[in-house]
Write an enzyme that holds these catalytic residues in place. Sequence first.
Site, PDB file in Angstrom:
ATOM      1  N   LYS A 124       0.841  -1.202   0.000  1.00 26.88           N
ATOM      2  CA  LYS A 124       0.000   0.000   0.000  1.00 26.88           C
ATOM      3  C   LYS A 124       0.875   1.250   0.000  1.00 26.88           C
ATOM      4  CE  LYS A 124      -4.001  -1.752   2.633  1.00 26.88           C
ATOM      5  NZ  LYS A 124      -5.037  -1.509   1.613  1.00 26.88           N
ATOM      6  N   ARG A 177     -10.507 -11.280   2.006  1.00 22.60           N
ATOM      7  CA  ARG A 177     -11.441 -12.276   1.480  1.00 22.60           C
ATOM      8  C   ARG A 177     -10.834 -13.669   1.493  1.00 22.60           C
ATOM      9  NH1 ARG A 177     -11.927  -9.248  -4.176  1.00 22.60           N
ATOM     10  NH2 ARG A 177     -11.461  -7.515  -2.776  1.00 22.60           N
TER      11      ARG A 177
HETATM   12  N1  BES Z   1      -8.290  -3.650   4.267  1.00 25.84           N
HETATM   13  C1  BES Z   1      -8.371  -3.290   2.904  1.00 25.84           C
HETATM   14  C2  BES Z   1      -9.634  -2.516   2.557  1.00 25.84           C
HETATM   15  C3  BES Z   1      -9.829  -1.210   3.240  1.00 25.84           C
HETATM   16  C4  BES Z   1      -8.997  -0.142   2.970  1.00 25.84           C
HETATM   17  C5  BES Z   1     -10.894  -1.050   4.089  1.00 25.84           C
HETATM   18  C6  BES Z   1      -9.216   1.064   3.591  1.00 25.84           C
HETATM   19  C7  BES Z   1     -11.111   0.157   4.699  1.00 25.84           C
HETATM   20  C8  BES Z   1     -10.266   1.209   4.449  1.00 25.84           C
HETATM   21  C9  BES Z   1      -8.344  -4.518   2.020  1.00 25.84           C
HETATM   22  O1  BES Z   1      -7.557  -5.569   2.478  1.00 25.84           O
HETATM   23  C10 BES Z   1      -7.810  -4.084   0.707  1.00 25.84           C
HETATM   24  O2  BES Z   1      -6.661  -3.683   0.676  1.00 25.84           O
HETATM   25  N2  BES Z   1      -8.626  -4.166  -0.332  1.00 25.84           N
HETATM   26  C11 BES Z   1      -8.231  -3.765  -1.634  1.00 25.84           C
HETATM   27  C12 BES Z   1      -8.717  -4.804  -2.606  1.00 25.84           C
HETATM   28  C13 BES Z   1      -8.167  -4.646  -4.007  1.00 25.84           C
HETATM   29  C14 BES Z   1      -6.695  -4.934  -4.009  1.00 25.84           C
HETATM   30  C15 BES Z   1      -8.908  -5.585  -4.911  1.00 25.84           C
HETATM   31  C16 BES Z   1      -8.880  -2.422  -1.921  1.00 25.84           C
HETATM   32  O3  BES Z   1     -10.031  -2.198  -1.532  1.00 25.84           O
HETATM   33  O4  BES Z   1      -8.212  -1.579  -2.517  1.00 25.84           O
HETATM   34 MN    MN Z   2      -5.517  -5.359   1.864  1.00 27.23          MN
END
Ligand code: BES
Ligand code: MN
Length: 463
Positions: free
Chosen positions: A240, A314
Amino acid sequence: LHQSLVAAIDPAAASAIPFAVVTRDNWEEVAARIGAPATAFARAQGFDGKAGTSVVLPSPEGGVAAVLAGHPEGGDPFSPAKGVTSLPAGLYRLEPGSADPSATLLGLLLGLYAFTRYKGKSEARDIRFVVPDGVDGGEVGRQADAVAFARDLVNTPANDLGPAELEAAARAWAARMRASFNSIVGDDLLAQNFPLIHAVGRASSRPPRLIDITWGETFRPKVTLVGKGVCFDTGGLNIKPDAGMLLMKKDMAGAATALAAAQMIIEAKLPVRLRVLIPAVENAISGSAFRPGDVIPSRKGLSVEIGNTDAEGRLVLADALALADEEEPDLLLDFATLTGAARVALGPDLPPAYTDDEDLAAALVATGQSVNDPVWRMPLWKRYESMLDSKVADINHISGGSYAGSVTAALFLRRFVERAKSWAHFDIFGWTPVARPGRPEGGEPQTARLVLSLVRQRYGASA
Ligand code: BES
Ligand code: MN
Ligand code: MN
């Protein structure tokens, strides 16, 4: 870790300071009751019973004569709690009024919460409330305490709350709840067929685990709560950027929500067999990290192509849901800070809820509204299912495109649930970014109180 908000409820009403919830409708009547000088004082400060305005009226002796808190008809039921932490110390009693006194008291208690673990000295004032007539103070206090417990977990940074510490907190919690506790740690996850939980958590020096807690008599309706317990989400190799990583201590808010809901259900002694499953991992980066393009087996038997290591939630949920599904629960609910896309769609205060069960969907929306813990139904849209097709595996865990991210995440989870009589998934934010009445900035177990109310409606004893 755990701050009691029940202590803020006091049974001794005698000397309590009146706290009047003022609506535009009852303002004239309240004004008459407090007298002309106090009314002029309140008016001079711009108080007119509108939302979010409040005024502290002085007594001739220099104390507090009364507090007036504005509340709009049909507005946020917690709005009288605005500014509760800056009230002068003292014992307050809610004046009879038009607002829902139970919701008002809950909002006030929830508004008193503060995360103080790392603060040298507490600045908290001793603010207490008398339980108003007709309000079940025990119930309100228990709900506030369960929420505070979850907030503490979410607010605790990942250096002090890794998978092992989350397990320790859950273990101590289970002991308090007189629930039975089991956990599967590290390589035992592979031996016992939880390959996805292991894959996500294996890069961290803090081993992954699956926490499994059960409570209640086995012949009761089976209610299972699954919570995403990613103690920190770096994104893994698909790392990230700084802004996206900053808040990722909260990525275990689903786990905290499941525990908070379970605590309320247990303390209300609802006649269910409750199970809480928490896959607890750290999505870290090291030489042993899982990679984009990897194909990993799952407990369910489906092979999963990894599209992006940042979609880790997931994956851990899939194995936990598959386990939950094996005993055909009557109600299976999962809670997860799963996608940024859910926030793009609905913002931080309104989590999407997904289910194929029409009755459950209607109940979730109505109940959420009635207990001020709202959700909005989003669709498990069949024709988007093909977005998860993989050329090499049974399923890709993300969509190749950038649309409908929260929907496709929910569709992925659904592939791991077959036998549960009813399943719903909540894509929560788990955090209040800007403080609102009753909701201080920080961790928030969104949907926990909704679940209490839902389970009580469905399975609560009438006696
Ligand atoms: N934990 C995150 C999602 C998230 C980010 C929830 C910020 C609340 C606030 C999750 O693990 C994630 O990184 N999801 C990605 C999925 C993508 C790579 C398909 C996302 O939402 O960008
Ligand atoms: Mn994530
Ligand atoms: Mn995550």
